[in-house]
Every structure is written in structure tokens, then in C-alpha cells.
Design a protein around this motif. Sequence first.
Motif, PDB file in Angstrom:
ATOM      1  N   ALA A 134       0.852  -1.204   0.000  1.00 29.23           N
ATOM      2  CA  ALA A 134       0.000   0.000   0.000  1.00 29.23           C
ATOM      3  C   ALA A 134       0.882   1.247   0.000  1.00 29.23           C
ATOM      4  O   ALA A 134       0.584   2.232  -0.695  1.00 29.23           O
ATOM      5  N   LEU A 135       1.988   1.197   0.727  1.00 30.53           N
ATOM      6  CA  LEU A 135       2.874   2.366   0.793  1.00 30.53           C
ATOM      7  C   LEU A 135       3.687   2.535  -0.487  1.00 30.53           C
ATOM      8  O   LEU A 135       3.940   3.666  -0.928  1.00 30.53           O
ATOM      9  N   VAL A 136       4.073   1.409  -1.081  1.00 32.54           N
ATOM     10  CA  VAL A 136       4.831   1.492  -2.340  1.00 32.54           C
ATOM     11  C   VAL A 136       3.909   2.079  -3.424  1.00 32.54           C
ATOM     12  O   VAL A 136       4.312   2.947  -4.202  1.00 32.54           O
ATOM     13  N   ALA A 137       2.649   1.641  -3.419  1.00 30.41           N
ATOM     14  CA  ALA A 137       1.705   2.126  -4.435  1.00 30.41           C
ATOM     15  C   ALA A 137       1.364   3.593  -4.213  1.00 30.41           C
ATOM     16  O   ALA A 137       1.133   4.331  -5.177  1.00 30.41           O
ATOM     17  N   ASP A 138       1.333   4.025  -2.972  1.00 36.21           N
ATOM     18  CA  ASP A 138       0.940   5.408  -2.698  1.00 36.21           C
ATOM     19  C   ASP A 138       1.810   6.002  -1.585  1.00 36.21           C
ATOM     20  O   ASP A 138       1.421   6.031  -0.408  1.00 36.21           O
ATOM     21  N   PRO A 139       3.017   6.502  -1.948  1.00 33.23           N
ATOM     22  CA  PRO A 139       3.924   7.030  -0.919  1.00 33.23           C
ATOM     23  C   PRO A 139       3.344   8.205  -0.135  1.00 33.23           C
ATOM     24  O   PRO A 139       3.855   8.537   0.948  1.00 33.23           O
ATOM     25  N   SER A 140       2.239   8.801  -0.627  1.00 34.79           N
ATOM     26  CA  SER A 140       1.677   9.911   0.156  1.00 34.79           C
ATOM     27  C   SER A 140       1.081   9.406   1.480  1.00 34.79           C
ATOM     28  O   SER A 140       0.755  10.190   2.370  1.00 34.79           O
ATOM     29  N   LEU A 141       0.932   8.073   1.602  1.00 41.61           N
ATOM     30  CA  LEU A 141       0.416   7.514   2.864  1.00 41.61           C
ATOM     31  C   LEU A 141       1.505   7.396   3.939  1.00 41.61           C
ATOM     32  O   LEU A 141       1.222   7.083   5.095  1.00 41.61           O
ATOM     33  N   LEU A 180      11.959   9.314  10.336  1.00 39.36           N
ATOM     34  CA  LEU A 180      11.232   8.077  10.036  1.00 39.36           C
ATOM     35  C   LEU A 180      10.606   8.143   8.644  1.00 39.36           C
ATOM     36  O   LEU A 180      10.750   7.212   7.837  1.00 39.36           O
ATOM     37  N   ASP A 181       9.919   9.247   8.353  1.00 41.23           N
ATOM     38  CA  ASP A 181       9.211   9.367   7.065  1.00 41.23           C
ATOM     39  C   ASP A 181      10.188   9.327   5.892  1.00 41.23           C
ATOM     40  O   ASP A 181       9.992   8.589   4.929  1.00 41.23           O
ATOM     41  N   VAL A 182      11.230  10.147   5.992  1.00 42.78           N
ATOM     42  CA  VAL A 182      12.130  10.279   4.839  1.00 42.78           C
ATOM     43  C   VAL A 182      12.909   8.984   4.642  1.00 42.78           C
ATOM     44  O   VAL A 182      13.063   8.506   3.511  1.00 42.78           O
ATOM     45  N   PHE A 183      13.360   8.385   5.744  1.00 42.79           N
ATOM     46  CA  PHE A 183      14.121   7.139   5.592  1.00 42.79           C
ATOM     47  C   PHE A 183      13.252   6.059   4.957  1.00 42.79           C
ATOM     48  O   PHE A 183      13.676   5.362   4.029  1.00 42.79           O
ATOM     49  N   LEU A 184      12.010   5.937   5.443  1.00 42.31           N
ATOM     50  CA  LEU A 184      11.122   4.893   4.904  1.00 42.31           C
ATOM     51  C   LEU A 184      10.845   5.133   3.418  1.00 42.31           C
ATOM     52  O   LEU A 184      10.863   4.205   2.600  1.00 42.31           O
ATOM     53  N   LYS A 185      10.622   6.392   3.082  1.00 40.79           N
ATOM     54  CA  LYS A 185      10.332   6.732   1.671  1.00 40.79           C
ATOM     55  C   LYS A 185      11.521   6.352   0.772  1.00 40.79           C
ATOM     56  O   LYS A 185      11.347   5.720  -0.280  1.00 40.79           O
ATOM     57  N   SER A 243       3.517   9.302   5.761  1.00 37.62           N
ATOM     58  CA  SER A 243       3.607   9.961   7.067  1.00 37.62           C
ATOM     59  C   SER A 243       2.468   9.514   7.996  1.00 37.62           C
ATOM     60  O   SER A 243       2.686   9.357   9.209  1.00 37.62           O
ATOM     61  N   ALA A 244       1.274   9.237   7.437  1.00 41.66           N
ATOM     62  CA  ALA A 244       0.198   8.683   8.287  1.00 41.66           C
ATOM     63  C   ALA A 244       0.592   7.288   8.772  1.00 41.66           C
ATOM     64  O   ALA A 244       0.303   6.901   9.915  1.00 41.66           O
ATOM     65  N   ALA A 245       1.294   6.549   7.911  1.00 43.84           N
ATOM     66  CA  ALA A 245       1.678   5.174   8.275  1.00 43.84           C
ATOM     67  C   ALA A 245       2.700   5.173   9.402  1.00 43.84           C
ATOM     68  O   ALA A 245       2.585   4.398  10.356  1.00 43.84           O
ATOM     69  N   THR A 246       3.701   6.050   9.326  1.00 43.58           N
ATOM     70  CA  THR A 246       4.706   6.049  10.397  1.00 43.58           C
ATOM     71  C   THR A 246       4.055   6.484  11.718  1.00 43.58           C
ATOM     72  O   THR A 246       4.343   5.933  12.769  1.00 43.58           O
ATOM     73  N   GLU A 247       3.150   7.444  11.653  1.00 44.04           N
ATOM     74  CA  GLU A 247       2.471   7.888  12.881  1.00 44.04           C
ATOM     75  C   GLU A 247       1.698   6.718  13.515  1.00 44.04           C
ATOM     76  O   GLU A 247       1.734   6.512  14.725  1.00 44.04           O
ATOM     77  N   GLU A 248       0.990   5.974  12.654  1.00 47.60           N
ATOM     78  CA  GLU A 248       0.210   4.842  13.164  1.00 47.60           C
ATOM     79  C   GLU A 248       1.125   3.744  13.716  1.00 47.60           C
ATOM     80  O   GLU A 248       0.838   3.128  14.750  1.00 47.60           O
ATOM     81  N   LEU A 249       2.261   3.519  13.058  1.00 52.47           N
ATOM     82  CA  LEU A 249       3.182   2.488  13.546  1.00 52.47           C
ATOM     83  C   LEU A 249       3.881   2.938  14.830  1.00 52.47           C
ATOM     84  O   LEU A 249       4.136   2.130  15.721  1.00 52.47           O
ATOM     85  N   VAL A 250       4.150   4.233  14.948  1.00 47.62           N
ATOM     86  CA  VAL A 250       4.727   4.753  16.196  1.00 47.62           C
ATOM     87  C   VAL A 250       3.702   4.584  17.326  1.00 47.62           C
ATOM     88  O   VAL A 250       4.047   4.288  18.466  1.00 47.62           O
ATOM     89  N   ARG A 251       2.417   4.744  17.016  1.00 47.29           N
ATOM     90  CA  ARG A 251       1.369   4.489  18.035  1.00 47.29           C
ATOM     91  C   ARG A 251       1.340   3.000  18.402  1.00 47.29           C
ATOM     92  O   ARG A 251       1.405   2.642  19.575  1.00 47.29           O
ATOM     93  N   ARG A 252       1.264   2.160  17.386  1.00 48.08           N
ATOM     94  CA  ARG A 252       1.073   0.718  17.627  1.00 48.08           C
ATOM     95  C   ARG A 252       2.246   0.115  18.412  1.00 48.08           C
ATOM     96  O   ARG A 252       2.072  -0.800  19.205  1.00 48.08           O
ATOM     97  N   PHE A 253       3.449   0.662  18.162  1.00 47.49           N
ATOM     98  CA  PHE A 253       4.635   0.112  18.819  1.00 47.49           C
ATOM     99  C   PHE A 253       5.270   1.145  19.765  1.00 47.49           C
ATOM    100  O   PHE A 253       6.460   1.439  19.670  1.00 47.49           O
ATOM    101  N   GLY A 254       4.484   1.709  20.659  1.00 48.21           N
ATOM    102  CA  GLY A 254       5.009   2.661  21.647  1.00 48.21           C
ATOM    103  C   GLY A 254       6.047   1.940  22.512  1.00 48.21           C
ATOM    104  O   GLY A 254       5.709   1.036  23.266  1.00 48.21           O
ATOM    105  N   ALA A 255       7.306   2.345  22.397  1.00 42.23           N
ATOM    106  CA  ALA A 255       8.370   1.497  22.934  1.00 42.23           C
ATOM    107  C   ALA A 255       8.962   1.969  24.255  1.00 42.23           C
ATOM    108  O   ALA A 255       9.678   1.216  24.900  1.00 42.23           O
ATOM    109  N   THR A 256       8.683   3.216  24.658  1.00 48.74           N
ATOM    110  CA  THR A 256       9.328   3.685  25.882  1.00 48.74           C
ATOM    111  C   THR A 256       8.376   3.557  27.078  1.00 48.74           C
ATOM    112  O   THR A 256       7.160   3.503  26.907  1.00 48.74           O
ATOM    113  N   SER A 257       8.976   3.540  28.246  1.00 49.99           N
ATOM    114  CA  SER A 257       8.184   3.592  29.471  1.00 49.99           C
ATOM    115  C   SER A 257       8.517   4.895  30.175  1.00 49.99           C
ATOM    116  O   SER A 257       9.663   5.345  30.130  1.00 49.99           O
ATOM    117  N   LEU A 258       7.544   5.485  30.792  1.00 52.52           N
ATOM    118  CA  LEU A 258       7.752   6.759  31.490  1.00 52.52           C
ATOM    119  C   LEU A 258       7.480   6.554  32.977  1.00 52.52           C
ATOM    120  O   LEU A 258       6.693   5.682  33.354  1.00 52.52           O
TER     121      LEU A 258
END
Length: 404
Positions: free
Chosen positions: A271-278, A365-370, A280-295
Motif C-alpha cells: 500500500a505504501l509502495v503504491a501510494d507514498p503519500s500515505l 522516520l518518514d524520509v528514511f522509509l520513503k 507519514s500517516a503510516a509512520t504515525e500509526e506504527l509509532v502508536r502501535r509500537f510505543g516502545a518507551t516507558s515513562l
Amino acid sequence: MTDPFYNETIPPGVSADQVFDFNLFAPCFGDLDPFESVSRLHGLGLPPIFWTRNNGGHWIALAADAIDDVVGDPHSFSSMDPFVPPEHNFGGPPFVPLNVDPPEHAGYRAIVAPIFAPARLGDIEAEVRRMAGEWIDQASSAGTCEFMYDFAARVPVGIFLKLLDLPAEDLDDLLKIGRAFASPPPPDAPRDAVIQTLFDYLRPIVEDRAASPRDDVISKVTMAEYQDRRLTIDEMVGMCATIVSAGIDTTSAALGFIFEFLARSTEHRRALVADPSLISAATEELVRRFGATSLARRAVATVVVHGAPIRPEQRILWMTSMYNLNPARFERPMEVEFTRPRSVHMSFGKGIHSCLGARLARIELDVFLKEWLARIPDFEVLDGKTPFIRPGLSMSYDSLPLVW
Ligand code: HEM
């Protein structure tokens, strides 16, 4: 794993149904990964804030509402010496502004915020693109890489070398420091040695820039004013140490989780290869899904929050994923949905200490993934193996072998 800091004592006023043992540094439910474990915790009917006997005994804020209340009350919950077990708090100069409370916090934050303001990040996007392109081009013909070492750790360090105007030869030293910070502290030793290495590395550089400033982040810190005076060298070093330690391991962990997920999910990747405009929304969602730090916070008042009778000196901790995977806050929280309506998650924190590098991290994250997907659209985890997630305050893959 046995917990050398396990503490049987349950504080007065804590009822039996408020006790559930949860060790941040060890797997919670056998083979479940930490995110699946958090999801299961949400289904157990536990109180919004519960007491664990692990790591000296401390509170865990599990429900998003409870986390909001704790993070929103810095007057009752201090950021100074908040870690568990309490023995693992660093005795040296504080990380500024991370470990500073109101009212001093605002003045320190006002120094760092403009340095990382979107308008000041100017050509960082071009720099990430250039660096990523060069590194991925070099690696692409090999058909394989150790993603964490070859890319995930190097991207944030490379950007910091540029922003802080540090010599390229320091890359390996900073990689080592980043890795040591990320590793769980040994049970019998506090984190002081690792933290001291970073402070010792930065001090002569800070002293040098204070004497002859250049156009870089460290020089801007050395020239800043706080309450009509210049910062002390300790404050300058603490501020630079915060920037470096807050920005390296977190970003590299996020890259690891994003790439592991995309290596496994052909549907999301295509989906991202077909539409790279997705992207930045994708990285945001993946950062949500995999919240890695503890506070964590240290109570400095007697307060009852969501039924938990909290007393001064008790620690309260939450994994950012506890917030992000709370079904009361996010529908189907374990699903990765690039079209999910954007709502505030906890991965970059909230409240007065919310992440000052979030914009920079998102660009990385966005630029590297792109750049990666444009060159290597299909890739998978070597032998389909599930890599091990290192538990702790900052979860990450140690190793992520990819093939294409
Ligand atoms: C994906 C990458 C990142 C994640 C997940 C992340 C996460 C966080 C979180 C959760 C906090 C809140 C800490 C607390 O409430 O105790 C925070 C604070 C902070 N972050 Fe980040 N961070 C990331 C990248 C960066 C970068 C690249 C920088 C570089 C400038 C940075 C600088 C800071 C600073 C200075 C603070 C302290 C703010 C304050 O105390 O007022 N972070 N970060």
C-alpha cells in the motif's frame, strides 16, 4: 527471570485487588511479545492504577485516563529520580529539562524548544534524504542487512553528528553510548557508569563551544540564557545529554519496529509502495502501535488517583503502549490502520515534558522509509524468524536481519 528487587511489602491502604505483579524488565505472559502482553493486561479487568511488588514495589498506570491524570499533574508527580528500582536513579547532574520540575522546567524547555522548532529544522529533511539514499544504495546489491546495526542506529546518530557539529569519527562512540543506554541496567549496578560516559564525552565539547561558539545545537545551548544568566557548564552538559540520549535510541527503536512490521505485512508494505503519500500517516500509526518507551514519575504528594492511594516517594510508571493499546481510547488498538483518524497517542509523551524532538523524529522516520521503499520495495525478515524484543524502559530489537 527472578527479580532481585522483588518487595513483598504492600503499602498500607492498598487492597488485594489493587496488586498485580508486573516486571518491566521481564516477559509478562510467556511467549507473548510486550505489546500483546499489554493488550492482554487491558482485558484482565485490573484497576486503572495497580501496585506491583517487582522492582522495589511501585504503581503502574494502565488505563489511558489514569496516565493522563498522572502526566497532567507535575506538581504531585515529579520527573526527578523517577526510575524503578529506586536504586537505579542516577546520582549525578540531572538531564535537563527531562528531570526538572515546575517552575524551573519551563525556562529550561524554552531554551531547547526553539532549537528543534519545525522552522529551524530547515534542511534536515534534505540531509536525511541524502544520508539514507547513500547508505541504502551501498547496501542494496547485498540483498541482506542487519537492519538495527546498519541503519536503525546510524540514522539518528548521523543526524546528530550533523546537528551537533561533531566529527564523523565519533559515530562509533555515539553508537556504543546509544546501545549502552538502551540495554537494561544490570540488576546489581545502577546506570551511573553509562550515563557518566555520555556526560564525560560531552563535557569537553561543551566547554570548547562555550568558549568559541559555532552554528550548531551545542553552541546554541551554551549561548542560551536562563533567568537572566548563562547556564552553568553542568546545566549545558545535562541539556546536551538529554538531547542526545532522548533522540538516538528512541528513533532507532521506532525504525526497527516499523521495518519489522512492514517486512511481515506485504499488504501494508505494498500500500505504501503504491501510494507514498500515505507514508507519514503510516509512520504515525506504527509509532502508536509500537510505543516502545516507558515513562516514570516519583510522587511528591499524598494523592488518590483513580482509587490508588499514592504516597510521597512511591514511583508510578507506565509503558507508552499501555496508553496506545487501551481499547477505551483506540478502536481495534492492535490493528495497524493507516487511515485511522489521527488522535493523540502517548509515544511522544504528553504534558509539560512532551517530546521536543517529535518533529525531527517524524522527519527521520518518514524520509528514511520513503527512500528505502523507492529502492527496496520488497523485503522480509531472514528465515521469517520473530526477532527478540529487548524489554525495559526503552524496548527495541537488538537484531533485525532483513533480506530482499
Ligand atoms: C521516535 C523517537 C522519539 C520518541 C518515541 C520520543 C519519546 C519521548 C517521550 C515519551 C518523552 C516524554 C518523557 C517524559 O514525559 O518523561 C520525550 C521527551 C523528550 N524528547 Fe523525545 N522521543 C523521540 C525522539 C526525540 C528526538 C529526536 C529528540 C531530539 C531533540 C528528543 C528530545 C526530547 C527531549 C529534549 C525531551 C524532554 C522534554 C521535556 O522534558 O520538556 N526526542 N521524548
